[in-house]
Design a protein around this motif. Structure first.
Motif, mmCIF file in Angstrom:
data_model
loop_
_atom_site.group_PDB
_atom_site.id
_atom_site.type_symbol
_atom_site.label_atom_id
_atom_site.label_comp_id
_atom_site.label_asym_id
_atom_site.label_seq_id
_atom_site.Cartn_x
_atom_site.Cartn_y
_atom_site.Cartn_z
ATOM 1 N N SER A 46 0.822 -1.212 0.000
ATOM 2 C CA SER A 46 0.000 0.000 0.000
ATOM 3 C C SER A 46 0.855 1.260 0.000
ATOM 4 O O SER A 46 0.528 2.252 -0.665
ATOM 5 C CB SER A 46 -0.922 -0.001 1.222
ATOM 6 N N MET A 47 1.968 1.236 0.729
ATOM 7 C CA MET A 47 2.852 2.389 0.766
ATOM 8 C C MET A 47 3.499 2.634 -0.588
ATOM 9 O O MET A 47 3.594 3.774 -1.055
ATOM 10 C CB MET A 47 3.921 2.194 1.844
ATOM 11 N N VAL A 48 3.939 1.560 -1.240
ATOM 12 C CA VAL A 48 4.542 1.714 -2.567
ATOM 13 C C VAL A 48 3.529 2.298 -3.549
ATOM 14 O O VAL A 48 3.858 3.170 -4.368
ATOM 15 C CB VAL A 48 5.086 0.362 -3.064
ATOM 16 N N ALA A 49 2.277 1.836 -3.477
ATOM 17 C CA ALA A 49 1.229 2.376 -4.352
ATOM 18 C C ALA A 49 0.985 3.853 -4.055
ATOM 19 O O ALA A 49 0.754 4.649 -4.983
ATOM 20 C CB ALA A 49 -0.054 1.572 -4.177
ATOM 21 N N ALA A 50 1.002 4.222 -2.776
ATOM 22 C CA ALA A 50 0.800 5.632 -2.413
ATOM 23 C C ALA A 50 1.945 6.494 -2.924
ATOM 24 O O ALA A 50 1.728 7.608 -3.409
ATOM 25 C CB ALA A 50 0.667 5.763 -0.900
ATOM 26 N N GLY B 28 8.119 10.353 4.669
ATOM 27 C CA GLY B 28 8.319 10.734 6.066
ATOM 28 C C GLY B 28 7.041 10.847 6.875
ATOM 29 O O GLY B 28 7.096 11.337 8.014
ATOM 30 N N ASP B 29 5.908 10.420 6.332
ATOM 31 C CA ASP B 29 4.651 10.482 7.077
ATOM 32 C C ASP B 29 4.753 9.651 8.352
ATOM 33 O O ASP B 29 5.053 8.450 8.312
ATOM 34 C CB ASP B 29 3.509 9.954 6.202
ATOM 35 N N ALA C 202 -5.793 5.740 3.187
ATOM 36 C CA ALA C 202 -6.839 6.073 2.222
ATOM 37 C C ALA C 202 -6.605 7.436 1.586
ATOM 38 O O ALA C 202 -7.089 7.703 0.489
ATOM 39 C CB ALA C 202 -8.210 6.049 2.904
ATOM 40 N N ARG C 203 -5.849 8.307 2.277
ATOM 41 C CA ARG C 203 -5.569 9.642 1.746
ATOM 42 C C ARG C 203 -4.123 9.820 1.318
ATOM 43 O O ARG C 203 -3.812 10.761 0.589
ATOM 44 C CB ARG C 203 -5.896 10.699 2.808
ATOM 45 N N LEU C 204 -3.253 8.928 1.759
ATOM 46 C CA LEU C 204 -1.835 9.070 1.462
ATOM 47 C C LEU C 204 -1.589 8.953 -0.039
ATOM 48 O O LEU C 204 -2.041 8.017 -0.686
ATOM 49 C CB LEU C 204 -1.029 7.999 2.207
ATOM 50 N N GLY C 205 -0.863 9.903 -0.577
ATOM 51 C CA GLY C 205 -0.566 9.895 -1.997
ATOM 52 C C GLY C 205 -1.581 10.621 -2.846
ATOM 53 O O GLY C 205 -1.329 10.854 -4.038
ATOM 54 N N ARG C 206 -2.751 10.977 -2.282
ATOM 55 C CA ARG C 206 -3.730 11.738 -3.035
ATOM 56 C C ARG C 206 -3.229 13.175 -3.206
ATOM 57 O O ARG C 206 -2.500 13.697 -2.380
ATOM 58 C CB ARG C 206 -5.089 11.727 -2.331
ATOM 59 N N SER D 42 -1.278 19.458 0.921
ATOM 60 C CA SER D 42 -1.266 19.832 2.334
ATOM 61 C C SER D 42 0.094 19.565 2.973
ATOM 62 O O SER D 42 0.599 20.381 3.754
ATOM 63 C CB SER D 42 -2.367 19.069 3.083
ATOM 64 N N GLN D 43 0.711 18.429 2.631
ATOM 65 C CA GLN D 43 2.020 18.107 3.193
ATOM 66 C C GLN D 43 3.096 19.056 2.689
ATOM 67 O O GLN D 43 3.950 19.507 3.462
ATOM 68 C CB GLN D 43 2.388 16.657 2.854
#
Length: 444
Positions: A84-88, A106-107, A167-171, A177-178
């Motif tokens: 999931s992290m790689v996809a994000a 770095g999240d 669910a929001r990471l990578g959007r 925002s980051q």
């Protein structure tokens, strides 16, 4: 032992070091793994305390069964988390900009989740091997049982938080925002310390006087250790003028600094205070945050994506950041000059505006909604009253208007953008002398 001039001895260097640690995905999982192994062997110490008469009896089979379930499930969850992290990360790179990847990596919630899953897996494996080899007595077995329940509770809570974040990471909205947060922190730090605690040097200074210090490698200046420069300038009895701010691309022909006074010295003693990297960083480089936001908007304006709403969102973000940059400071907030043998140039508002708005004005010139929103942003920034920002806003307003007139084909769209640009000129020229008329123009 760390040296006196090590970057970790000053707050800016510590922030830079911690930010680099956050970009390494293996650091937190490794720390949790070591903590897990230590917890298993710490439970063994309970057998030497004589508490076996106090602790309730726990069957070996129940502990082994619980640990077996955890070991099997944690490996699956950890694998799923990595996927999931790689996809994000891929989504952030494709939908926003590759420059935002360090912030996504770095999240904290995501890194803590991955660390918790891997740490729980290591704990369950080590504890299972220890229990099957009769390492624990009754007190140690109860301690392992308690630790297993505690780890299980932590994993469940972490998993729930992580599902909400992933669910929001990578959007694109979350990435904006980051990046805004990182740019806001960098701008605020530079606003409080415009010259990094050193003397003020001219923005575009010549290096004909003194000895120029060059970089031994090609890349971007990522960090300038002003404290180390001060210490070395005191040792050499000289003055150091920094000519390459963080974010500057340097080569063997681009000087890092200019040294005036002093005797013979090795240029490496000065050059070693500059950290050179193939990539830029957000910490000491406020322009990089603005550039990353501009790239997100520019990509959204490409024909393949065609998302002017994202560009409009970024323009609003730029207005917030420049409003922060120009907000007044209290006397006690401004950083004192602590490095009197080093001079550092301040950031120019023209450069900041170029990084933020040039690409958006160029690629959004043909979209009436983007062009109008851009003119409204310039009007809002011009109303801050700062002369340099007013001049920059008016210049970029004219440039954006010229681009729109050359690209747009419908006269009504051109007239709408012209009205927005005219409002900027009228509002700025009226100034504070006619607040009533100014309010009428704004309402119009």
């Amino acid at each position: 032992m760390a040296r006196k001039n090590d970057p970790l001895f000053n707050p800016a260097g510590l922030r830079f070091f911690l930010s680099r640690i956050q970009e390494r995905l293996w650091v937190r999982p490794l720390a949790l793994c070591m903590l897990s192994v230590g917890g298993v062997f710490a439970a063994r110490l309970a057998d030497d305390t004589g508490l076996s008469r106090v602790f309730p009896k726990v069957s070996l089979q129940s502990v082994e069964s619980l640990l077996s379930v955890m070991a099997a499930s944690m490996l699956v969850i950890a694998t799923f988390a990595v996927g999931s992290m790689v996809a994000a990360y891929a989504s952030a790179s494709a939908g926003a900009t590759p420059r935002s990847i360090p912030l996504v990596i770095g999240d904290d919630v995501t890194q803590n989740a991955l660390s918790a899953f891997i740490g729980a897996f290591i704990f369950s494996i080590v504890a299972l091997v220890a229990t099957q080899n009769d390492l624990f007595g009754q007190a140690g077995l109860f301690s392992i049982f308690t630790l297993t329940l505690l780890v299980f509770a932590i994993v469940v809570i972490t998993f729930v938080r992580w599902v909400d974040r992933i669910a929001r990471l990578g959007r694109v909205v979350n990435t904006i925002s980051q990046v805004e947060k990182a740019a806001c922190e960098a701008l605020n730090q530079r606003r409080l310390a415009p010259t990094l605690g050193a003397l003020t040097a001219p923005l575009h200074q010549e290096t004909t006087r003194g000895i120029a210090v060059y970089s031994g490698s090609v890349g971007y200046v990522r960090y300038v250790d002003v404290k180390a420069l001060q210490s070395r300038a005191e040792t050499l009895d000289c003055h150091v003028k920094v000519t390459a701010l963080p974010g500057t691309f340097v080569s063997q022909d681009r000087p890092l600094a200019c040294v005036e006074g002093g005797g013979v010295f090795e240029t490496d003693t000065i050059a070693s205070a500059f950290t050179i990297s193939p990539n830029r960083a957000f910490e000491q480089d406020p322009r990089f945050g603005l550039l990353a936001l501009s790239e997100i908007a520019d990509k959204a304006l490409s024909p393949g994506i065609n998302d002017p709403g994202t560009a409009i969102n970024v323009i609003g973000t730029m207005v917030r950041l420049f409003t922060l940059w120009q907000s007044p400071l209290e006397k006690n907030e401004l950083s004192k000059i602590t490095y009197n043998r080093v001079s550092v140039p301040t950031l120019g508002i023209d450069d900041l505006f170029d990084d933020a708005f040039t690409a958006i004005a160029r690629d959004g010139a043909g979209l009436v909604e983007v062009a109008i929103r851009l003119q409204k942003a310039f009007r809002a920034l011009a109303e801050t009253g700062d002369r340099t920002m007013v001049a920059a806003a008016r210049w970029h307003s004219r440039m954006a208007m010229d681009r729109s007139e050359r690209v747009m084909t419908l006269q009504d769209d051109i007239d709408a953008v012209r009205r927005s640009a005219a409002l900027l000129v009228d509002t700025v020229e009226l100034g504070k002398a006619a607040p009533t008329i100014k309010r009428v123009i704004k309402e119009h």
